[in-house]
Design a protein around this motif. Structure first.
Motif, mmCIF file in Angstrom:
data_model
loop_
_atom_site.group_PDB
_atom_site.id
_atom_site.type_symbol
_atom_site.label_atom_id
_atom_site.label_comp_id
_atom_site.label_asym_id
_atom_site.label_seq_id
_atom_site.Cartn_x
_atom_site.Cartn_y
_atom_site.Cartn_z
ATOM 1 N N LEU A 43 0.810 -1.220 0.000
ATOM 2 C CA LEU A 43 0.000 0.000 0.000
ATOM 3 C C LEU A 43 0.842 1.268 0.000
ATOM 4 C CD1 LEU A 43 -3.010 -0.926 2.285
ATOM 5 C CD2 LEU A 43 -3.110 -0.162 -0.086
ATOM 6 N N ALA A 44 2.082 1.179 0.492
ATOM 7 C CA ALA A 44 2.950 2.362 0.484
ATOM 8 C C ALA A 44 3.264 2.792 -0.946
ATOM 9 C CB ALA A 44 4.233 2.088 1.256
ATOM 10 N N SER A 45 3.589 1.806 -1.781
ATOM 11 C CA SER A 45 3.922 2.105 -3.182
ATOM 12 C C SER A 45 2.719 1.945 -4.104
ATOM 13 C CB SER A 45 5.038 1.169 -3.654
ATOM 14 O OG SER A 45 4.602 -0.186 -3.625
ATOM 15 N N LYS A 46 1.640 1.336 -3.568
ATOM 16 C CA LYS A 46 0.448 1.010 -4.355
ATOM 17 C C LYS A 46 0.803 0.081 -5.520
ATOM 18 C CE LYS A 46 -2.273 5.094 -3.172
ATOM 19 N NZ LYS A 46 -3.036 6.267 -3.674
ATOM 20 N N HIS A 47 1.680 -0.873 -5.234
ATOM 21 C CA HIS A 47 2.038 -1.895 -6.196
ATOM 22 C C HIS A 47 1.279 -3.180 -5.861
ATOM 23 C CE1 HIS A 47 6.165 0.014 -7.399
ATOM 24 N NE2 HIS A 47 5.127 0.717 -7.789
ATOM 25 N N LEU A 48 0.732 -3.811 -6.879
ATOM 26 C CA LEU A 48 0.047 -5.088 -6.727
ATOM 27 C C LEU A 48 0.877 -6.102 -7.504
ATOM 28 C CD1 LEU A 48 -2.604 -6.161 -5.413
ATOM 29 C CD2 LEU A 48 -3.691 -5.887 -7.654
ATOM 30 N N MET A 49 1.661 -6.912 -6.778
ATOM 31 C CA MET A 49 2.698 -7.716 -7.404
ATOM 32 C C MET A 49 2.311 -9.188 -7.548
ATOM 33 S SD MET A 49 4.874 -5.365 -7.989
ATOM 34 C CE MET A 49 6.172 -6.437 -8.663
ATOM 35 N N PHE A 50 2.650 -9.744 -8.700
ATOM 36 C CA PHE A 50 2.482 -11.176 -8.965
ATOM 37 C C PHE A 50 3.704 -11.664 -9.732
ATOM 38 C CE2 PHE A 50 1.194 -14.495 -12.055
ATOM 39 C CZ PHE A 50 0.864 -15.506 -11.165
ATOM 40 N N ARG A 51 4.515 -12.475 -9.097
ATOM 41 C CA ARG A 51 5.711 -13.058 -9.711
ATOM 42 C C ARG A 51 6.573 -11.996 -10.412
ATOM 43 N NH1 ARG A 51 3.546 -18.840 -12.289
ATOM 44 N NH2 ARG A 51 2.628 -19.630 -10.344
ATOM 45 N N GLY A 52 6.801 -10.908 -9.705
ATOM 46 C CA GLY A 52 7.662 -9.854 -10.219
ATOM 47 C C GLY A 52 6.989 -8.883 -11.172
ATOM 48 N N ILE A 53 5.706 -9.080 -11.444
ATOM 49 C CA ILE A 53 4.961 -8.198 -12.349
ATOM 50 C C ILE A 53 4.025 -7.323 -11.530
ATOM 51 C CG2 ILE A 53 3.294 -8.096 -14.248
ATOM 52 C CD1 ILE A 53 4.345 -10.867 -15.106
ATOM 53 N N SER A 73 -13.103 -15.035 2.351
ATOM 54 C CA SER A 73 -11.784 -14.539 1.956
ATOM 55 C C SER A 73 -11.772 -14.046 0.517
ATOM 56 C CB SER A 73 -10.724 -15.626 2.143
ATOM 57 O OG SER A 73 -10.946 -16.719 1.266
ATOM 58 N N MET A 74 -12.759 -14.485 -0.268
ATOM 59 C CA MET A 74 -12.873 -13.985 -1.637
ATOM 60 C C MET A 74 -13.031 -12.472 -1.655
ATOM 61 S SD MET A 74 -15.469 -16.797 -3.283
ATOM 62 C CE MET A 74 -15.494 -16.023 -4.891
ATOM 63 N N LEU A 75 -13.747 -11.958 -0.671
ATOM 64 C CA LEU A 75 -13.989 -10.515 -0.612
ATOM 65 C C LEU A 75 -12.680 -9.756 -0.471
ATOM 66 C CD1 LEU A 75 -17.082 -10.532 1.789
ATOM 67 C CD2 LEU A 75 -17.072 -10.547 -0.707
ATOM 68 N N ASP A 76 -11.735 -10.313 0.298
ATOM 69 C CA ASP A 76 -10.434 -9.668 0.484
ATOM 70 C C ASP A 76 -9.658 -9.642 -0.826
ATOM 71 O OD1 ASP A 76 -11.009 -9.421 3.225
ATOM 72 O OD2 ASP A 76 -10.243 -11.427 3.616
ATOM 73 N N ARG A 77 -9.712 -10.732 -1.568
ATOM 74 C CA ARG A 77 -8.998 -10.786 -2.843
ATOM 75 C C ARG A 77 -9.575 -9.765 -3.832
ATOM 76 N NH1 ARG A 77 -7.727 -17.181 -4.150
ATOM 77 N NH2 ARG A 77 -6.263 -17.489 -2.422
ATOM 78 N N ILE A 78 -10.893 -9.632 -3.826
ATOM 79 C CA ILE A 78 -11.522 -8.662 -4.727
ATOM 80 C C ILE A 78 -11.138 -7.239 -4.341
ATOM 81 C CG2 ILE A 78 -13.742 -7.777 -5.548
ATOM 82 C CD1 ILE A 78 -14.843 -10.651 -4.955
ATOM 83 N N GLU A 79 -11.019 -6.983 -3.046
ATOM 84 C CA GLU A 79 -10.624 -5.648 -2.591
ATOM 85 C C GLU A 79 -9.253 -5.257 -3.138
ATOM 86 O OE1 GLU A 79 -12.056 -3.230 -1.053
ATOM 87 O OE2 GLU A 79 -13.940 -4.197 -0.514
ATOM 88 N N LEU A 80 -8.344 -6.216 -3.229
ATOM 89 C CA LEU A 80 -7.013 -5.921 -3.763
ATOM 90 C C LEU A 80 -7.100 -5.372 -5.182
ATOM 91 C CD1 LEU A 80 -4.865 -8.982 -2.580
ATOM 92 C CD2 LEU A 80 -5.241 -6.803 -1.425
ATOM 93 N N LEU A 81 -8.063 -5.850 -5.940
ATOM 94 C CA LEU A 81 -8.186 -5.420 -7.337
ATOM 95 C C LEU A 81 -8.621 -3.968 -7.462
ATOM 96 C CD1 LEU A 81 -9.851 -8.580 -8.893
ATOM 97 C CD2 LEU A 81 -7.427 -8.008 -8.724
ATOM 98 N N ARG A 82 -9.190 -3.432 -6.397
ATOM 99 C CA ARG A 82 -9.592 -2.026 -6.440
ATOM 100 C C ARG A 82 -8.378 -1.103 -6.539
ATOM 101 N NH1 ARG A 82 -12.562 -0.610 -1.476
ATOM 102 N NH2 ARG A 82 -12.939 1.343 -2.578
ATOM 103 N N VAL A 83 -7.232 -1.563 -6.043
ATOM 104 C CA VAL A 83 -5.996 -0.775 -6.146
ATOM 105 C C VAL A 83 -5.572 -0.677 -7.607
ATOM 106 C CG1 VAL A 83 -3.572 -0.622 -5.473
ATOM 107 C CG2 VAL A 83 -5.281 -1.391 -3.810
ATOM 108 N N ALA A 84 -5.634 -1.805 -8.320
ATOM 109 C CA ALA A 84 -5.292 -1.791 -9.745
ATOM 110 C C ALA A 84 -6.274 -0.912 -10.518
ATOM 111 C CB ALA A 84 -5.307 -3.210 -10.297
ATOM 112 N N GLU A 85 -7.534 -1.013 -10.180
ATOM 113 C CA GLU A 85 -8.543 -0.202 -10.866
ATOM 114 C C GLU A 85 -8.290 1.288 -10.637
ATOM 115 O OE1 GLU A 85 -13.263 -0.790 -11.528
ATOM 116 O OE2 GLU A 85 -12.651 -0.531 -9.450
ATOM 117 N N GLN A 86 -7.929 1.645 -9.406
ATOM 118 C CA GLN A 86 -7.633 3.038 -9.088
ATOM 119 C C GLN A 86 -6.417 3.534 -9.867
ATOM 120 O OE1 GLN A 86 -9.410 5.143 -7.305
ATOM 121 N NE2 GLN A 86 -7.955 6.828 -7.541
ATOM 122 N N ALA A 87 -5.500 2.617 -10.188
ATOM 123 C CA ALA A 87 -4.301 2.975 -10.944
ATOM 124 C C ALA A 87 -4.573 3.112 -12.439
ATOM 125 C CB ALA A 87 -3.207 1.943 -10.711
ATOM 126 N N GLY A 88 -5.808 2.847 -12.839
ATOM 127 C CA GLY A 88 -6.173 3.002 -14.245
ATOM 128 C C GLY A 88 -6.297 1.713 -15.024
#
Length: 296
Positions: A43-53, A73-88
């Protein structure tokens, strides 16, 4: 659009996930299957990382499956995607839309608030109220709020002794505090999956029971068959999926003696039923729809 980078969130190795990734690769030259169990949010960098991507640097993400099993726990995983959406990053379907569907109660409340016909349903934490509902309905399906393909569902009958009903409800409640009881309907051995892409109807398949099972799911031995619904049924399904604004979905509809009813709207939709039941390559159509959305 050969430089378009769209990742597929799903279950690696599963047919629907892989076929969607294949279709996208054919059209864009890019392929990435993402297992949310391996995704990390900083959350500090707002990076959502998967295998270095950094997923926040992709053009888009398609959510084919967020988890192997339905759970809170599905709800938590979906929440993570909101960061990517906010990034465009374009997310198909939007996290906000999916969040309203993975919880069965959220889906049910939305459907009934829009006057969609459904089986009689009681939702309560009270054992007394639950027993009363069973006695009123005659026979019910007791459903977890997080499940798919009838997993974890239990039949209860008013002919059972009240003490036995209370015991079964209490046991179920250990893992499911909110009791969701739906009147068991005679589905005449089949129900329908009515498929929509971008809110537009593209086809229908039937799930037809091949046994004496109370449900028609493929897990219970059901088979996909072609089906052509009338305009009234298509209109009902279209009305049911509209409030959720999904990019791709399947609406579960069944015929009863009192008319057609809707059970649920799927957060992810079914590729296998569309292909086997009505010959539609939903993965190809969905991929083209996504590419067109960037072009437009």
């Amino acid at each position: 659009m050969n430089n378009l980078k769209v990742g597929v969130i799903g279950i690696p190795g599963k047919w629907s996930t892989e076929v969607l990734a294949d279709r996208l690769e054919e059209m864009t030259g890019f392929r990435l299957v993402i297992d949310m169990a391996e995704v990390t949010l900083d959350l500090a960098s707002k990076h959502l990382m998967f295998r270095g991507i950094n997923l926040c640097e992709l053009d888009g993400l398609i959510v084919k499956k967020i988890s192997q099993a339905y759970s809170p726990s599905m709800l938590d995983r979906i929440e993570l995607l909101r960061v990517a959406e906010q990034a465009g990053v374009r997310v198909f379907s939007r996290p906000e839309s999916i969040l309203r569907l993975v919880d069965r109660l959220s889906c049910t409340v939305t459907l009934r608030n829009h006057d969609i016909p459904m089986p009689k349903t009681c939702v309560t934490e009270s054992l007394d109220a639950a027993v009363s509902a069973i006695e009123e309905y005659g026979e019910v399906v007791l459903k977890p709020l997080f499940s798919t393909k009838a997993r974890g569902m239990t039949l209860l009958n008013a002919k059972q002794p009240r003490d036995e009903l209370r015991s079964q409800l209490s046991l179920f409640q250990q893992d499911n505090p909110m009791l969701y009881l739906q009147q068991k309907c005679d589905l005449h051995g089949q129900d329908l999956g009515i498929v929509f892409l971008g809110g537009e109807y593209i086809g229908t398949y039937a799930r037809v029971s091949q046994s004496d099972s109370w449900n028609t799911t493929i897990l219970a031995g059901g088979e996909y068959k072609p089906f052509t619904p009338d305009d009234e049924v298509i209109a009902l399904a279209k009305k049911a999926q509209q409030p959720f604004a999904l990019d791709f979905t399947t609406v579960d509809v069944a015929f009863t003696d009192d008319g057609p009813i809707v059970f649920e709207v799927s957060a992810f939709g079914g590729f296998k039923g569309a292909l086997d039941g009505c010959g539609i390559d939903a993965a190809k159509l969905y991929s083209q729809y996504i590419i067109d959305s960037f072009a437009g």
